[in-house]
Design a protein around this motif. Structure first.
Motif, short mmCIF file in Angstrom:
data_model
loop_
_atom_site.label_atom_id
_atom_site.label_comp_id
_atom_site.label_asym_id
_atom_site.label_seq_id
_atom_site.Cartn_x
_atom_site.Cartn_y
_atom_site.Cartn_z
N MET A 1 2.40 -2.92 -6.38
CA MET A 1 3.39 -3.65 -5.64
C MET A 1 2.19 -4.54 -4.74
O MET A 1 0.95 -5.62 -4.76
CB MET A 1 4.45 -3.67 -5.32
N ALA A 2 1.31 -3.74 -4.24
CA ALA A 2 0.06 -3.48 -3.55
C ALA A 2 -1.04 -4.17 -4.41
O ALA A 2 -1.36 -4.97 -3.64
CB ALA A 2 -0.22 -2.22 -2.77
N GLU A 3 -1.19 -3.18 -5.42
CA GLU A 3 -2.21 -3.67 -6.39
C GLU A 3 -2.07 -5.31 -6.89
O GLU A 3 -2.81 -5.84 -6.98
CB GLU A 3 -2.18 -3.07 -7.48
N LYS A 4 -0.90 -5.47 -7.25
CA LYS A 4 -0.30 -6.54 -7.60
C LYS A 4 -0.78 -7.72 -6.73
O LYS A 4 -0.94 -8.69 -7.00
CB LYS A 4 0.94 -6.80 -7.77
N MET A 5 -0.03 -7.69 -5.75
CA MET A 5 -0.52 -8.22 -4.13
C MET A 5 -2.14 -8.36 -4.17
O MET A 5 -2.29 -9.98 -3.36
CB MET A 5 0.75 -8.15 -2.70
N GLU A 6 -2.83 -7.50 -3.83
CA GLU A 6 -4.11 -8.21 -3.72
C GLU A 6 -4.90 -8.79 -4.49
O GLU A 6 -5.34 -9.69 -4.70
CB GLU A 6 -5.17 -6.82 -3.91
N ALA A 7 -4.35 -8.44 -6.55
CA ALA A 7 -4.71 -9.52 -7.45
C ALA A 7 -4.61 -11.07 -7.04
O ALA A 7 -5.22 -11.84 -7.32
CB ALA A 7 -4.59 -8.59 -8.72
N LEU A 8 -2.95 -11.23 -6.61
CA LEU A 8 -2.81 -11.92 -6.27
C LEU A 8 -3.43 -13.33 -5.50
O LEU A 8 -3.98 -14.40 -6.00
CB LEU A 8 -1.33 -11.61 -6.37
N ALA A 9 -4.03 -12.26 -5.15
CA ALA A 9 -4.53 -12.58 -3.33
C ALA A 9 -5.75 -12.91 -3.47
O ALA A 9 -5.84 -14.65 -3.28
CB ALA A 9 -4.24 -12.22 -2.18
N LYS A 10 -6.49 -12.02 -3.95
CA LYS A 10 -7.87 -13.16 -4.77
C LYS A 10 -7.58 -13.98 -6.31
O LYS A 10 -8.91 -15.18 -5.67
CB LYS A 10 -8.09 -11.62 -5.82
N LYS A 11 -6.53 -14.33 -5.89
CA LYS A 11 -6.10 -15.76 -6.71
C LYS A 11 -6.51 -17.61 -5.84
O LYS A 11 -6.31 -18.18 -6.02
CB LYS A 11 -5.87 -16.01 -7.75
N GLN A 12 -5.87 -16.53 -4.35
CA GLN A 12 -5.44 -18.37 -3.74
C GLN A 12 -6.46 -18.67 -3.67
O GLN A 12 -7.90 -18.36 -3.31
CB GLN A 12 -4.05 -17.01 -2.48
N ASP A 13 -6.50 -19.93 -3.14
CA ASP A 13 -7.47 -20.68 -2.80
C ASP A 13 -7.87 -20.57 -1.39
O ASP A 13 -6.12 -20.28 -0.60
CB ASP A 13 -6.78 -22.45 -3.14
N GLY A 14 -8.57 -19.92 -0.43
CA GLY A 14 -9.39 -20.36 0.40
C GLY A 14 -9.60 -18.51 0.59
O GLY A 14 -9.60 -18.00 1.92
N PHE A 15 -9.06 -17.42 0.04
CA PHE A 15 -9.25 -16.31 0.15
C PHE A 15 -10.93 -16.01 -0.31
O PHE A 15 -11.64 -16.25 -1.09
CB PHE A 15 -8.94 -15.62 -0.88
N LEU A 16 -11.11 -14.79 1.12
CA LEU A 16 -12.30 -14.49 0.82
C LEU A 16 -12.97 -13.25 0.73
O LEU A 16 -13.93 -12.50 0.45
CB LEU A 16 -13.12 -15.04 2.38
N GLY A 17 -11.51 -12.46 0.55
CA GLY A 17 -12.33 -10.61 0.76
C GLY A 17 -10.81 -9.86 1.20
O GLY A 17 -10.20 -10.31 2.23
N ILE A 18 -10.83 -8.81 1.41
CA ILE A 18 -10.83 -8.30 1.56
C ILE A 18 -9.99 -6.37 2.32
O ILE A 18 -11.27 -6.28 1.07
CB ILE A 18 -8.68 -7.58 0.54
N ASP A 19 -9.99 -5.82 2.74
CA ASP A 19 -10.74 -4.34 3.35
C ASP A 19 -9.27 -3.35 3.62
O ASP A 19 -8.41 -4.24 4.59
CB ASP A 19 -10.98 -4.38 4.55
N SER A 20 -9.35 -3.01 2.81
CA SER A 20 -7.96 -1.46 3.23
C SER A 20 -8.13 -0.52 3.36
O SER A 20 -9.03 -0.12 2.47
CB SER A 20 -6.54 -1.70 1.86
N ALA A 21 -7.51 0.39 4.46
CA ALA A 21 -7.02 1.71 4.26
C ALA A 21 -5.82 2.50 4.50
O ALA A 21 -5.45 1.83 5.42
CB ALA A 21 -8.32 1.89 5.71
N ARG A 22 -5.44 2.98 4.25
CA ARG A 22 -4.74 4.07 3.91
C ARG A 22 -4.37 5.59 4.34
O ARG A 22 -4.83 6.05 3.69
CB ARG A 22 -3.10 3.42 3.23
N ASN A 23 -3.42 5.99 5.49
CA ASN A 23 -3.83 7.43 5.71
C ASN A 23 -2.21 7.65 6.30
O ASN A 23 -1.31 6.87 5.25
CB ASN A 23 -4.19 8.21 7.20
N HIS A 24 -2.36 7.95 7.60
CA HIS A 24 -0.23 7.72 8.20
C HIS A 24 -0.64 6.23 8.76
O HIS A 24 1.33 6.10 8.26
CB HIS A 24 -0.13 9.35 9.60
#
Length: 100
Positions: free
Chosen positions: A25-48
């Motif tokens: 779902m996280a990958e799907k949402m990132e791909a979908l966000a990239k298609k949205q008008d006004g989207f400029l970029g994303i940074d993400s990190a996950r540990n705990h």
């Protein structure tokens, strides 16, 4: 990014033990966000703790992303299934710099 000023959505979270389908779902949402008008970029990190920062042209773009149908479904699954907690901050970025 050179779109100053712009807005960032800082999403900080901790997952429950049940993370089945979360990464898909996280990958799907990132791909979908990239298609949205006004989207400029994303940074993400996950540990705990996970931190995802998405960047948007304006507040209307953020509002539209929050209300997007597939994103609404993901938000509901997050509350009911994946997240122990989360926090969202929306910030206006007026200046940026980096070192490379």
């Amino acid at each position: 990014m050179n779109h100053l000023p712009y807005y960032s959505v800082i999403f900080t979270s901790a997952l429950n033990k049940n993370t089945e389908d979360y990464n898909d779902m996280a990958e799907k949402m990132e791909a979908l966000a990239k298609k949205q008008d006004g989207f400029l970029g994303i940074d993400s990190a996950r540990n705990h703790i996970g931190i995802t920062v998405s960047y948007w042209k304006n507040l209307d773009a953020i509002k539209n992303w929050k209300a997007q149908t597939d994103h609404l479904e993901a938000q509901q699954k997050g509350k009911n299934k994946w997240y122990a907690w989360y926090n969202v901050k929306i910030c206006k970025v007026e200046r940026e710099y980096s070192f490379q």
